[in-house]
Write an enzyme that holds these catalytic residues in place. Structure first.
Site, PDB file in Angstrom:
ATOM      1  N   TYR A 192       0.816  -1.210   0.000  1.00 22.09           N
ATOM      2  CA  TYR A 192       0.000   0.000   0.000  1.00 22.09           C
ATOM      3  C   TYR A 192       0.854   1.267   0.000  1.00 22.09           C
ATOM      4  O   TYR A 192       0.341   2.362   0.243  1.00 22.09           O
ATOM      5  CB  TYR A 192      -0.919   0.025   1.234  1.00 22.09           C
ATOM      6  CG  TYR A 192      -2.123  -0.876   1.148  1.00 22.09           C
ATOM      7  CD1 TYR A 192      -2.014  -2.183   0.690  1.00 22.09           C
ATOM      8  CD2 TYR A 192      -3.371  -0.431   1.540  1.00 22.09           C
ATOM      9  CE1 TYR A 192      -3.115  -3.024   0.627  1.00 22.09           C
ATOM     10  CE2 TYR A 192      -4.481  -1.264   1.482  1.00 22.09           C
ATOM     11  CZ  TYR A 192      -4.349  -2.560   1.018  1.00 22.09           C
ATOM     12  OH  TYR A 192      -5.441  -3.387   0.955  1.00 22.09           O
ATOM     13  N   LYS A 231       5.185 -14.565   0.849  1.00 21.58           N
ATOM     14  CA  LYS A 231       5.139 -15.040  -0.540  1.00 21.58           C
ATOM     15  C   LYS A 231       6.542 -14.902  -1.136  1.00 21.58           C
ATOM     16  O   LYS A 231       6.726 -14.447  -2.259  1.00 21.58           O
ATOM     17  CB  LYS A 231       4.109 -14.244  -1.348  1.00 21.58           C
ATOM     18  CG  LYS A 231       3.793 -14.846  -2.727  1.00 21.58           C
ATOM     19  CD  LYS A 231       3.217 -16.258  -2.660  1.00 21.58           C
ATOM     20  CE  LYS A 231       2.910 -16.799  -4.055  1.00 21.58           C
ATOM     21  NZ  LYS A 231       2.513 -18.218  -4.027  1.00 21.58           N
ATOM     22  N   ASP A 251      -1.010 -18.188  -0.183  1.00 25.75           N
ATOM     23  CA  ASP A 251      -2.003 -19.054  -0.812  1.00 25.75           C
ATOM     24  C   ASP A 251      -2.301 -20.273   0.063  1.00 25.75           C
ATOM     25  O   ASP A 251      -3.445 -20.713   0.167  1.00 25.75           O
ATOM     26  CB  ASP A 251      -1.568 -19.478  -2.221  1.00 25.75           C
ATOM     27  CG  ASP A 251      -0.085 -19.783  -2.339  1.00 25.75           C
ATOM     28  OD1 ASP A 251       0.676 -19.419  -1.429  1.00 25.75           O
ATOM     29  OD2 ASP A 251       0.312 -20.381  -3.354  1.00 25.75           O
ATOM     30  N   ASP A 260      -4.908  -7.551   4.919  1.00 25.70           N
ATOM     31  CA  ASP A 260      -6.222  -7.041   4.538  1.00 25.70           C
ATOM     32  C   ASP A 260      -7.101  -8.152   3.979  1.00 25.70           C
ATOM     33  O   ASP A 260      -8.261  -8.318   4.365  1.00 25.70           O
ATOM     34  CB  ASP A 260      -6.036  -5.930   3.503  1.00 25.70           C
ATOM     35  CG  ASP A 260      -7.286  -5.088   3.312  1.00 25.70           C
ATOM     36  OD1 ASP A 260      -8.211  -5.181   4.135  1.00 25.70           O
ATOM     37  OD2 ASP A 260      -7.330  -4.309   2.340  1.00 25.70           O
ATOM     38  N   ASP A 284     -10.599 -10.281   5.925  1.00 25.66           N
ATOM     39  CA  ASP A 284     -11.951 -10.421   5.377  1.00 25.66           C
ATOM     40  C   ASP A 284     -12.409 -11.876   5.474  1.00 25.66           C
ATOM     41  O   ASP A 284     -13.560 -12.167   5.823  1.00 25.66           O
ATOM     42  CB  ASP A 284     -11.990  -9.958   3.915  1.00 25.66           C
ATOM     43  CG  ASP A 284     -12.132  -8.453   3.782  1.00 25.66           C
ATOM     44  OD1 ASP A 284     -12.045  -7.759   4.814  1.00 25.66           O
ATOM     45  OD2 ASP A 284     -12.313  -7.966   2.656  1.00 25.66           O
TER      46      ASP A 284
END
Length: 364
Positions: free
Chosen positions: A147, A198, A231, A255, A259
Site C-alpha cells: 500500500y 510469498k 495461498d 487485509d 476479510d
C-alpha cells in the site's frame, strides 16, 4: 514500541474525533458512540466527541474528501473513530487516498489489529465449530508494503499505457510489526505466531520479511512459530482456523486474510479493527472493517457491532479497561441470547438502532 499509558497520567476527559464517513458509516458510528457513553457512566474519565463531516459527500461539494488541513485538525485528538469510506460513484483509490491512508501515514499508525472471535450464538459457515474455537488476532503492517503507493504511469489513454506499482518493505517496518505480534503472543494462552509470506515469488521484499521474522523469533523461544505462503494460509484458515493464534502479515495479505477470518466467525458485521500509532504523540484510529456497504445504506439494518467493538478497542487503548470490558460483555450477552435483536447478516430481523439500544441496555 509502547501502545499504553498509565492511568495516573491520563486526563479525566479524552478528546475523540468522529468521522462517520460514507454509506452505513454514520449509522453504525452513532451506535458505537452511544455504547461508549453508556460504558463510561460510572467511570471518572469522560470522552468529548467532535464530529467531522468528511467523506464523499464532502468530496461532491468541495472537490476533496476533507479540507487541506484535516490532518492538522486531527493531530491534537487522543483517538479517531471512523465509520467507513467508499461510494459507488467514486473509485476506491480516490476515497482511500483522500482520507484513510493519509491518516495512517501521517500519524504513523503502523500496527493494524484485527481480531476474529467466534461468539456463542453465532454460527460459522464452517461446520461443527464451537464458540471460542476460532480466536485469532491478525497484526497487519499498516504503513508500507503493497500500500506504499510508490510507482507511476506513462502513456496513459493509449495502447502503450504502462503502470508500475512498487511494494516497499523496510527492515524497520518489518521489525516493528513482527515484534509487536510476538509481544502480544506472550500474553495469550496458546503463544503461537504465524507469519504470512510469498517469498517464493517476491524475492526481495518478502525475503526480507522472512529474514526479519526468523531473527525476531530467536528472541522469543517460548513462542511457537510457523511461516506460511499466503495461498496456503488462505487454505489453512478454512481447514484449520482453530490452530491460528497471532498472525502477522503485510499490508495486502493482512487485509485479504482478515476479510476471510471475519466471515469464518459469522459476519463482516463483527469485524473490528484498530490502527495504532507508534507513539502517544499521535492519535490512533479505530474502525469497523466492513466498509460503507452502499447496498444497505439508509435501510436501518446495518450491523453496528463491528463499530461498537471497535469503540471497545479504542477504550482499551485509552486505558479505560473496565468500560471496554463492559462493552464486550454486553455484545457477548446479546449474541448468546436468541431472544435479543440481531441484524439480518446474523439471521435476525433487528434494526441498527434496536441492536445498539440492546447493547446499551446490557451495559447499564
Amino acid at each position: 514500541m509502547s501502545f499504553s499509558q498509565s492511568q495516573a497520567e491520563m486526563p479525566s476527559t479524552k478528546r475523540v474525533a468522529v468521522i462517520g464517513g460514507d454509506g452505513i458509516g454514520p449509522e453504525v458510528t452513532t451506535q458505537a458512540v452511544r455504547a461508549a457513553d453508556a460504558a463510561l457512566v460510572n467511570c471518572e474519565q469522560r470522552i468529548e466527541w467532535e464530529w467531522f463531516p468528511w467523506g464523499t459527500d464532502y468530496l461532491f461539494e468541495h472537490g476533496s474528501m476533507a479540507p487541506a488541513d484535516f490532518l492538522d485538525q486531527l493531530g491534537d485528538f487522543d483517538a479517531i473513530l471512523l465509520g467507513a469510506v467508499g461510494h459507488p460513484r467514486v473509485q476506491d483509490h480516490i476515497t482511500l487516498n483522500g482520507l484513510l491512508l493519509p491518516i495512517r501515514r501521517r500519524f504513523d499508525q503502523c500496527v493494524c489489529l484485527r481480531p476474529a472471535y467466534l461468539y456463542e450464538g453465532v454460527e460459522s459457515p464452517l461446520r461443527n465449530k464451537t464458540p471460542g474455537s476460532i480466536d485469532m488476532l491478525v497484526f497487519r503492517e499498516n504503513t508500507e508494503g503493497e500500500y506504499a503507493n510508490v510507482g507511476g504511469r506513462v502513456y496513459q489513454h493509449s495502447d502503450h499505457d504502462i503502470a508500475i506499482q512498487t511494494s516497499v518493505f523496510t527492515r524497520r517496518g518489518c521489525e516493528r510489526i513482527i515484534r509487536a505480534a510476538f509481544e502480544q503472543a506472550l500474553n495469550r494462552p496458546r503463544k503461537r505466531v504465524a507469519s504470512i509470506t510469498k517469498s517464493n515469488a517476491q524475492g526481495y521484499g518478502m525475503v526480507l520479511w522472512d529474514e526479519v521474522f526468523a531473527g525476531i523469533a530467536q528472541d522469543y523461544p517460548q513462542i511457537e512459530t510457523e511461516s506460511l505462503l499466503v495461498d496456503r494460509a488462505v487454505m489453512e484458515f478454512v481447514r484449520r482456523p482453530e490452530s491460528f493464534d497471532v498472525v502477522v502479515a503485510s499490508n495486502l495479505f493482512g487485509d485479504i486474510l482478515t476479510d476471510l477470518s471475519a466471515i469464518l466467525v459469522g459476519s463482516m458485521g463483527l469485524a473490528a479493527s484498530a490502527n495504532l500509532a507508534s507513539n502517544r504523540c499521535h492519535p490512533s484510529l479505530f474502525e469497523p472493517v466492513h466498509g460503507s456497504a452502499p447496498d444497505i445504506t439508509g435501510k436501518g439494518i446495518a450491523n453496528p457491532l463491528a463499530a461498537i467493538l471497535s469503540a471497545a478497542m479504542m477504550l482499551d487503548h485509552l486505558e479505560l479497561i473496565s468500560a471496554a470490558a463492559s462493552i464486550r460483555g454486553a455484545v457477548s450477552s446479546l449474541l448468546r441470547s436468541p431472544d435479543r435483536p440481531r441484524t439480518p447478516d446474523l439471521g435476525g430481523t433487528g434494526t441498527t438502532d434496536e441492536v445498539g439500544s440492546a447493547v446499551c441496555a446490557l451495559i447499564k
